[in-house]
Enzyme design. Structure first.
Site, mmCIF file in Angstrom:
data_model
loop_
_atom_site.group_PDB
_atom_site.id
_atom_site.type_symbol
_atom_site.label_atom_id
_atom_site.label_comp_id
_atom_site.label_asym_id
_atom_site.label_seq_id
_atom_site.Cartn_x
_atom_site.Cartn_y
_atom_site.Cartn_z
ATOM 1 N N CYS A 142 0.852 -1.192 0.000
ATOM 2 C CA CYS A 142 0.000 0.000 0.000
ATOM 3 C C CYS A 142 0.882 1.233 0.000
ATOM 4 C CB CYS A 142 -0.886 0.032 1.231
ATOM 5 S SG CYS A 142 -1.548 -1.537 1.623
HETATM 6 N N1 SAJ Z 1 6.311 2.346 8.829
HETATM 7 C C1 SAJ Z 1 7.420 3.044 9.324
HETATM 8 N N2 SAJ Z 1 7.213 4.021 10.254
HETATM 9 C C2 SAJ Z 1 5.959 4.334 10.704
HETATM 10 C C3 SAJ Z 1 4.844 3.611 10.174
HETATM 11 C C4 SAJ Z 1 5.047 2.627 9.244
HETATM 12 O O1 SAJ Z 1 8.564 2.794 8.940
HETATM 13 O O2 SAJ Z 1 5.847 5.213 11.553
HETATM 14 C C5 SAJ Z 1 6.525 1.301 7.828
HETATM 15 C C6 SAJ Z 1 6.010 -0.055 8.271
HETATM 16 O O3 SAJ Z 1 7.011 -0.763 8.967
HETATM 17 C C7 SAJ Z 1 5.701 -0.720 6.938
HETATM 18 C C8 SAJ Z 1 5.265 0.437 6.085
HETATM 19 O O4 SAJ Z 1 5.775 1.625 6.695
HETATM 20 O O5 SAJ Z 1 6.850 -1.291 6.381
HETATM 21 C C9 SAJ Z 1 3.756 0.548 5.942
HETATM 22 O O6 SAJ Z 1 3.190 0.448 7.250
HETATM 23 P P1 SAJ Z 1 1.615 0.807 7.439
HETATM 24 O O7 SAJ Z 1 1.165 0.281 8.738
HETATM 25 O O8 SAJ Z 1 1.370 2.236 7.175
HETATM 26 O O9 SAJ Z 1 0.994 0.097 6.195
HETATM 27 P P2 SAJ Z 1 0.148 -1.152 5.829
HETATM 28 O O10 SAJ Z 1 0.398 -1.291 4.376
HETATM 29 O O11 SAJ Z 1 0.299 -2.345 6.695
HETATM 30 O O12 SAJ Z 1 -1.320 -0.729 6.084
HETATM 31 C C10 SAJ Z 1 -1.741 0.554 5.767
HETATM 32 C C11 SAJ Z 1 -2.829 0.785 6.794
HETATM 33 N N3 SAJ Z 1 -2.104 1.254 7.962
HETATM 34 C C12 SAJ Z 1 -2.420 2.192 8.805
HETATM 35 O O13 SAJ Z 1 -3.297 2.982 8.569
HETATM 36 C C13 SAJ Z 1 -1.693 2.210 10.114
HETATM 37 C C14 SAJ Z 1 -3.848 1.612 6.141
HETATM 38 O O14 SAJ Z 1 -3.292 2.822 5.733
HETATM 39 C C15 SAJ Z 1 -4.443 0.916 4.965
HETATM 40 O O15 SAJ Z 1 -5.546 0.166 5.389
HETATM 41 C C16 SAJ Z 1 -3.481 0.021 4.253
HETATM 42 O O16 SAJ Z 1 -2.179 0.572 4.426
HETATM 43 C C17 SAJ Z 1 -3.883 0.011 2.811
HETATM 44 O O17 SAJ Z 1 -4.254 -1.059 2.365
HETATM 45 O O18 SAJ Z 1 -3.902 1.059 2.211
#
Ligand code: SAJ
Length: 428
Positions: free
Chosen positions: A272
């Site tokens: 995503c």
């Molecule tokens: N990450 C960081 N630092 C942060 C947050 C995340 O390095 O502060 C990294 C994570 O380790 C990961 C990546 O970014 O590798 C993405 O993490 P994420 O939790 O934002 O992404 P996804 O793909 O697991 O899920 C997100 C959902 N997450 C949140 O809202 C917290 C949401 O945006 C959506 O439902 C999903 O993407 C989607 O399908 O769009």
């Protein structure tokens, strides 16, 4: 007497003799199917992955945080299929198919386009199609509404868009308590989508049209990508001044307004955040606007992984014991998904450089690379001393990090798992 398809479907939603078909049984589609089935709607799960369908028929879940028990609980009202034979009997069809990028880094909507192409031949009056996939504003109109000219959308056929908000591995935010944006091509389409989702989610947020709902979702992910890139860059800036970014974030997040916490990591994984924002920059360019932030954030996040790998190699080169153990190959903790994962990039690049590297991941048991199947080591807290350097890439909550610390020689903590300074811990 003329059939009132609108009233019919609203009634079916209310008295639960509605059949819901979910197309694409990934972490979004399967979760959605469970919501409807657990509310006693008859459900069909469609997926072209034959193995996945076979396993689901045997009540075996393809996802670690959806248990086999969850699947067996709904077996008497759910049917799985890898073809579209039963589409006719579905009143609602919800599309949860992937929206990747192609090799030119442009949107690849082929899964959804092929799906609509195949569905078109077998759709009937009175059905509703809802798209959940993350995509650029205008997609639902372009590849669904405009392709269904043989129907009168809003009268004898209905179309909606409702973006998914799954947060894989999260325990606090459930499907039920995460507000769900909904939209429809017409007011009647919107009402159908609203009434349907109100049955499975506590709060429904009505968007005035399809494009706004599509835009809100992609903006959510652009927001994350840009803020993650910011903290990833900040950590390199502050390192020049021997300042620890995580200690700065600990201070800054005490501000109760106007600051949301993001943490530097090994780079951004998943399918995503590294991908969805480029859907927006692509459509913006087509509309004549060259975005800066979105592409820059993607570049910074990608470069982060490269810079971290360089740092890891530099640190390891100074160790007598050159053996490396990577903890966590998935793209974030508590899940098994390795798409775009930094841990996999580190592992494979170190292998290519002929460095002695193993991995430990209770959710990613094995990884095939260049036709060799690499297996996770078994968990044995005494064995960590065998490695010169332990790299924490995805900090699954089920590991005991104090035991890891006591038995390790050196730990590169890429996830701020240890909230204290320690001579054996390096934070990049
Ligand atoms: N990450 C960081 N630092 C942060 C947050 C995340 O390095 O502060 C990294 C994570 O380790 C990961 C990546 O970014 O590798 C993405 O993490 P994420 O939790 O934002 O992404 P996804 O793909 O697991 O899920 C997100 C959902 N997450 C949140 O809202 C917290 C949401 O945006 C959506 O439902 C999903 O993407 C989607 O399908 O769009």
């Amino acid at each position: 007497m003329k059939t009132n398809y609108y009233k019919t479907i609203l009634k079916k939603i209310e008295n639960k003799d509605l059949t819901v078909g979910i197309i694409g049984l990934g972490y979004v589609g399967l979760k959605l199917l469970l919501q409807f089935a657990n509310k006693n709607y008859r459900t069909f799960g469609f997926d072209n992955d034959k193995k996945k369908i076979q396993n689901l028929k045997k009540n075996k879940s393809p996802i670690s945080y959806i248990s086999n028990q969850n699947i067996s609980k709904i077996r008497n009202k759910t049917f799985y299929s890898n073809n579209f034979k039963n589409i006719y009997s579905c009143d609602v069809l919800i599309i949860c198919l992937p929206t990747p990028l192609n090799i030119k880094n442009e949107p690849d909507l082929s899964d959804i386009k092929d799906c609509i192409f195949n569905l078109k031949k077998i759709l009937r009056k009175g059905q509703t199609i809802i798209l959940e996939s993350t995509t650029y504003p205008g997609t639902t109109n372009e590849i669904i509404v405009d392709k269904l000219k043989n129907f009168k959308i809003g009268k004898n056929f209905f179309v909606g868009y409702s973006p998914e908000r799954e947060n894989p591995g999260s325990k606090n935010f459930t499907f039920w308590n995460t507000p769900k944006i909904i939209s429809g091509h017409t007011k009647k389409c919107q009402k159908i989508v609203e009434n349907l989702y109100k049955k499975i989610v506590k709060k429904v947020i009505i968007s005035k049209n399809l494009m706004d709902a599509e835009t809100a979702k992609i903006f959510e992910n652009v927001y994350r990508s840009v803020n993650i890139a910011l903290v990833n860059e900040m950590r390199f800036i502050l390192k020049k001044m021997q300042i620890d970014i995580n200690e700065i974030i600990d201070l800054a997040k005490t501000k109760p307004f106007g600051f949301s916490e993001f943490r530097p990591g090994p780079g951004v994984g998943g399918h995503c955040i590294p991908i969805d924002p480029l859907y927006l920059s692509w459509i913006a360019k087509k509309k004549g606007y060259n975005t800066k932030f979105i592409k820059l954030a993607s570049q910074v996040n990608l470069e982060t992984t490269k810079k971290i790998l360089k740092e890891i190699k530099k640190i390891v080169s100074k160790q007598k014991n050159k053996k490396i153990l990577i903890i966590g190959l998935s793209y974030k903790k508590n899940i098994e998904d390795t798409r775009e994962s930094a841990g996999v990039k580190f592992f494979t690049k170190l292998l290519d450089d002929k460095i002695n590297v193993r991995f430990l991941d209770g959710l990613v048991k094995e990884l095939k690379y260049k036709n060799i199947l690499h297996k996770s080591i078994d968990l044995n807290y005494k064995s960590f001393s065998k490695y010169g350097t332990i790299v924490i890439c995805s900090d699954h909550d089920f590991y005991n990090y104090s035991k890891i610390l006591s038995s390790s020689n050196l730990i590169i903590d890429l996830r701020n798992r240890y909230k204290f300074r320690h001579e054996k811990i390096i934070r990049i």
